[in-house]
Design a protein around this motif. Structure first.
Motif, PDB file in Angstrom:
ATOM      1  N   ALA A   6       0.834  -1.206   0.000  1.00 46.10           N
ATOM      2  CA  ALA A   6       0.000   0.000   0.000  1.00 46.10           C
ATOM      3  C   ALA A   6       0.867   1.254   0.000  1.00 46.10           C
ATOM      4  CB  ALA A   6      -0.944   0.000   1.198  1.00 46.10           C
ATOM      5  N   GLU A   7       1.892   1.278   0.835  1.00 42.71           N
ATOM      6  CA  GLU A   7       2.778   2.441   0.909  1.00 42.71           C
ATOM      7  C   GLU A   7       3.552   2.633  -0.390  1.00 42.71           C
ATOM      8  OE1 GLU A   7       3.750   2.453   5.722  1.00 42.71           O
ATOM      9  OE2 GLU A   7       4.914   1.182   4.360  1.00 42.71           O
ATOM     10  N   LYS A   8       3.996   1.533  -0.999  1.00 34.87           N
ATOM     11  CA  LYS A   8       4.749   1.630  -2.254  1.00 34.87           C
ATOM     12  C   LYS A   8       3.904   2.250  -3.365  1.00 34.87           C
ATOM     13  CE  LYS A   8       8.387  -1.857  -2.200  1.00 34.87           C
ATOM     14  NZ  LYS A   8       8.991  -2.982  -2.960  1.00 34.87           N
ATOM     15  N   VAL A 221      -8.304  -2.011   1.144  1.00 34.23           N
ATOM     16  CA  VAL A 221      -7.837  -2.772  -0.014  1.00 34.23           C
ATOM     17  C   VAL A 221      -7.442  -4.175   0.437  1.00 34.23           C
ATOM     18  CG1 VAL A 221      -7.006  -0.825  -1.407  1.00 34.23           C
ATOM     19  CG2 VAL A 221      -5.486  -1.861   0.278  1.00 34.23           C
ATOM     20  N   GLY A 222      -7.442  -5.090  -0.511  1.00 34.98           N
ATOM     21  CA  GLY A 222      -6.891  -6.425  -0.300  1.00 34.98           C
ATOM     22  C   GLY A 222      -5.821  -6.629  -1.355  1.00 34.98           C
ATOM     23  N   LEU A 223      -4.568  -6.771  -0.941  1.00 34.25           N
ATOM     24  CA  LEU A 223      -3.447  -6.729  -1.877  1.00 34.25           C
ATOM     25  C   LEU A 223      -2.663  -8.029  -1.932  1.00 34.25           C
ATOM     26  CD1 LEU A 223      -2.137  -3.142  -1.084  1.00 34.25           C
ATOM     27  CD2 LEU A 223      -2.797  -3.943  -3.356  1.00 34.25           C
ATOM     28  N   PHE A 224      -2.332  -8.428  -3.162  1.00 31.99           N
ATOM     29  CA  PHE A 224      -1.434  -9.549  -3.406  1.00 31.99           C
ATOM     30  C   PHE A 224      -0.205  -9.035  -4.145  1.00 31.99           C
ATOM     31  CE2 PHE A 224      -5.262 -11.841  -2.540  1.00 31.99           C
ATOM     32  CZ  PHE A 224      -4.869 -13.104  -2.109  1.00 31.99           C
ATOM     33  N   PRO A 225       0.928  -9.703  -3.991  1.00 30.47           N
ATOM     34  CA  PRO A 225       2.098  -9.309  -4.784  1.00 30.47           C
ATOM     35  C   PRO A 225       1.872  -9.620  -6.253  1.00 30.47           C
ATOM     36  CG  PRO A 225       2.510 -11.368  -3.628  1.00 30.47           C
ATOM     37  CD  PRO A 225       1.194 -10.850  -3.100  1.00 30.47           C
ATOM     38  N   SER A 226       2.583  -8.924  -7.114  1.00 31.67           N
ATOM     39  CA  SER A 226       2.571  -9.220  -8.546  1.00 31.67           C
ATOM     40  C   SER A 226       3.789 -10.095  -8.816  1.00 31.67           C
ATOM     41  CB  SER A 226       2.633  -7.928  -9.358  1.00 31.67           C
ATOM     42  OG  SER A 226       2.748  -8.209 -10.741  1.00 31.67           O
ATOM     43  N   ASP A 227       3.535 -11.338  -9.216  1.00 29.87           N
ATOM     44  CA  ASP A 227       4.607 -12.324  -9.326  1.00 29.87           C
ATOM     45  C   ASP A 227       4.447 -13.160 -10.593  1.00 29.87           C
ATOM     46  OD1 ASP A 227       2.408 -13.880  -8.701  1.00 29.87           O
ATOM     47  OD2 ASP A 227       3.062 -14.354  -6.670  1.00 29.87           O
ATOM     48  N   ASP A 228       5.030 -14.340 -10.601  1.00 29.94           N
ATOM     49  CA  ASP A 228       4.972 -15.190 -11.788  1.00 29.94           C
ATOM     50  C   ASP A 228       3.543 -15.567 -12.152  1.00 29.94           C
ATOM     51  OD1 ASP A 228       7.706 -15.106 -12.027  1.00 29.94           O
ATOM     52  OD2 ASP A 228       8.059 -17.056 -11.078  1.00 29.94           O
ATOM     53  N   GLU A 241       2.498  -6.952 -21.644  1.00 27.67           N
ATOM     54  CA  GLU A 241       3.182  -5.658 -21.513  1.00 27.67           C
ATOM     55  C   GLU A 241       2.739  -4.909 -20.248  1.00 27.67           C
ATOM     56  OE1 GLU A 241      -0.655  -4.941 -23.645  1.00 27.67           O
ATOM     57  OE2 GLU A 241       0.978  -6.408 -23.818  1.00 27.67           O
ATOM     58  N   ASP A 242       1.626  -5.324 -19.656  1.00 21.98           N
ATOM     59  CA  ASP A 242       1.146  -4.680 -18.433  1.00 21.98           C
ATOM     60  C   ASP A 242       1.801  -5.243 -17.171  1.00 21.98           C
ATOM     61  OD1 ASP A 242      -0.563  -3.011 -19.801  1.00 21.98           O
ATOM     62  OD2 ASP A 242      -2.327  -4.287 -19.554  1.00 21.98           O
ATOM     63  N   TYR A 243       2.563  -6.298 -17.339  1.00 20.03           N
ATOM     64  CA  TYR A 243       3.153  -6.933 -16.152  1.00 20.03           C
ATOM     65  C   TYR A 243       4.337  -6.143 -15.603  1.00 20.03           C
ATOM     66  CZ  TYR A 243       5.807 -10.042 -13.173  1.00 20.03           C
ATOM     67  OH  TYR A 243       6.506 -10.551 -12.111  1.00 20.03           O
ATOM     68  N   ARG A 244       4.399  -6.082 -14.290  1.00 23.07           N
ATOM     69  CA  ARG A 244       5.572  -5.602 -13.565  1.00 23.07           C
ATOM     70  C   ARG A 244       5.611  -6.328 -12.234  1.00 23.07           C
ATOM     71  NH1 ARG A 244       4.215   0.291 -10.857  1.00 23.07           N
ATOM     72  NH2 ARG A 244       6.012  -0.328  -9.607  1.00 23.07           N
ATOM     73  N   PRO A 245       6.781  -6.745 -11.787  1.00 23.66           N
ATOM     74  CA  PRO A 245       6.856  -7.379 -10.461  1.00 23.66           C
ATOM     75  C   PRO A 245       6.655  -6.347  -9.372  1.00 23.66           C
ATOM     76  CG  PRO A 245       9.048  -7.095 -11.393  1.00 23.66           C
ATOM     77  CD  PRO A 245       8.083  -6.672 -12.461  1.00 23.66           C
ATOM     78  N   LEU A 246       5.985  -6.743  -8.327  1.00 20.58           N
ATOM     79  CA  LEU A 246       5.716  -5.820  -7.226  1.00 20.58           C
ATOM     80  C   LEU A 246       5.526  -6.625  -5.945  1.00 20.58           C
ATOM     81  CD1 LEU A 246       5.236  -2.765  -6.685  1.00 20.58           C
ATOM     82  CD2 LEU A 246       2.789  -3.218  -6.946  1.00 20.58           C
ATOM     83  N   ALA A 247       6.271  -6.258  -4.916  1.00 20.77           N
ATOM     84  CA  ALA A 247       6.187  -6.967  -3.637  1.00 20.77           C
ATOM     85  C   ALA A 247       6.538  -5.999  -2.516  1.00 20.77           C
ATOM     86  CB  ALA A 247       7.142  -8.154  -3.628  1.00 20.77           C
ATOM     87  N   PRO A 248       6.082  -6.272  -1.303  1.00 16.84           N
ATOM     88  CA  PRO A 248       6.468  -5.423  -0.174  1.00 16.84           C
ATOM     89  C   PRO A 248       7.946  -5.638   0.152  1.00 16.84           C
ATOM     90  CG  PRO A 248       5.283  -7.352   0.600  1.00 16.84           C
ATOM     91  CD  PRO A 248       5.200  -7.381  -0.902  1.00 16.84           C
ATOM     92  N   ASP A 249       8.539  -4.670   0.800  1.00 11.13           N
ATOM     93  CA  ASP A 249       9.920  -4.830   1.241  1.00 11.13           C
ATOM     94  C   ASP A 249       9.981  -5.839   2.386  1.00 11.13           C
ATOM     95  OD1 ASP A 249      10.876  -2.929  -0.577  1.00 11.13           O
ATOM     96  OD2 ASP A 249      10.466  -1.278   0.820  1.00 11.13           O
ATOM     97  N   ASP A 251      11.548  -5.645   5.067  1.00 13.34           N
ATOM     98  CA  ASP A 251      11.478  -4.995   6.390  1.00 13.34           C
ATOM     99  C   ASP A 251      10.290  -4.048   6.510  1.00 13.34           C
ATOM    100  OD1 ASP A 251      12.523  -3.236   4.528  1.00 13.34           O
ATOM    101  OD2 ASP A 251      13.946  -2.301   5.915  1.00 13.34           O
ATOM    102  N   ALA A 252       9.238  -4.299   5.706  1.00  9.38           N
ATOM    103  CA  ALA A 252       8.017  -3.490   5.802  1.00  9.38           C
ATOM    104  C   ALA A 252       7.430  -3.611   7.208  1.00  9.38           C
ATOM    105  CB  ALA A 252       7.001  -3.948   4.764  1.00  9.38           C
ATOM    106  N   VAL A 253       6.821  -2.518   7.658  1.00  7.96           N
ATOM    107  CA  VAL A 253       6.241  -2.486   9.005  1.00  7.96           C
ATOM    108  C   VAL A 253       4.716  -2.643   8.906  1.00  7.96           C
ATOM    109  CG1 VAL A 253       5.910  -1.112  11.088  1.00  7.96           C
ATOM    110  CG2 VAL A 253       8.106  -1.042   9.872  1.00  7.96           C
ATOM    111  N   TYR A 254       4.191  -3.635   9.608  1.00  9.54           N
ATOM    112  CA  TYR A 254       2.758  -3.912   9.602  1.00  9.54           C
ATOM    113  C   TYR A 254       2.146  -3.588  10.965  1.00  9.54           C
ATOM    114  CZ  TYR A 254       3.736  -6.397   5.266  1.00  9.54           C
ATOM    115  OH  TYR A 254       4.144  -6.710   3.992  1.00  9.54           O
TER     116      TYR A 254
END
Length: 264
Positions: A6-8, A221-228, A241-249, A251-254
């Motif tokens: 969410a922060e990203k 929101v309900g979020l999933f990483p963008s992966d394979d 072409e719309d794909y991009r990898p995306l994941a939380p860090d 050391d993200a703080v929850y």
């Protein structure tokens, strides 16, 4: 300090380094309305003196919730929305084309997008790694003109799902378990962020099921990483072409972490 999904996304869309609790104005990628809430949106849009949809976003109109129209009033609303879509050049989905949330996932939403819709289940697109949330009709009317809106960056609940789904256990069981554990208001204006071993093997269909019901726990929101899995799904839709990898860090703080073993 690392960032949640969410922060990203809100940092990227606002052009600022934001964290949970911050207030920010962010650029919207996709705004859509459907036929039960859309007529009010369009009326508010016109009453505000707005004339055209912002060139900075994609806008869509769906005739799907009252389709076919069950009465004269809704039939007139359909005519009203068809006229608006024609005049503004919005993406238009006719009666019978499908349900907005499924079409948004299959054809419109992209990983990392900021999506708003006049429907609480707009959260469904979070399955693709999009920050997608429902908003009021007046709010979306303003978004259609300005191409942006303000947000309070939500805190995130990190849900780590391990093991694999045994026979007879499905994605809906997972989200029902989460809701039962935290309560129907347990995630009010927070992001539910899913990750872990089991999530990496979940199909987009399964993720859509879970993300769709995030609102039932009050989540923004309900979020999933963008992966394979995301890449494979977009490729199947002809949208690689719309794909991009995306994941939380890492050391993200929850605000809270929940571990779920689907094998137990």
């Amino acid at each position: 300090m690392g960032k949640t999904l969410a922060e990203k996304i809100l940092s990227e869309k606002s052009g600022n380094d934001v964290c949970s609790g911050d207030i920010t104005v962010a650029r919207v990628d996709l705004a859509f309305v459907q036929d039960t809430t859309g007529p009010l949106t369009v009326r508010q849009f016109r009453e505000a003196g707005f004339r055209k949809v912002s060139d900075s976003l994609r806008a869509a109109v769906f005739l799907d919730h009252a389709a076919p129209s069950p009465n004269r009033e809704l039939a007139n609303d359909h005519l009203f929305l068809r006229e608006f879509a024609r005049d503004t050049g919005c993406f238009f989905s006719e009666v019978g084309d499908g349900i907005s949330h499924q079409i948004v996932a299959e054809s419109l939403a992209r990983p990392g997008d900021l999506v708003v819709g006049t429907d609480s289940h707009t959260v469904t697109a979070g399955a693709l790694g999009a920050f997608a949330c429902g908003m009021g009709s007046t709010d979306v009317a303003v978004v259609l003109d300005l191409g942006e809106t303000w947000f309070r960056v939500p805190e995130s609940i990190g849900i780590s799902v391990s093991n694999h789904f045994p026979a007879g256990v499905f994605a809906k069981d997972l989200i029902l378990y989460v809701i039962g554990r935290i309560g129907a208001d347990g995630a009010t204006y927070q992001a539910l962020e899913f990750g872990g071993e089991a999530v990496s093997t979940m199909s987009i269909s399964q993720r859509l099921t879970v993300a769709n019901m995030a609102i039932e726990a009050g989540a923004k929101v309900g979020l999933f990483p963008s992966d394979d899995m995301t890449r494979e799904f977009l490729a199947e839709q002809g949208r690689i072409e719309d794909y991009r990898p995306l994941a939380p860090d890492e050391d993200a703080v929850y605000s809270r972490k929940i571990d779920i073993d689907t094998g137990r």
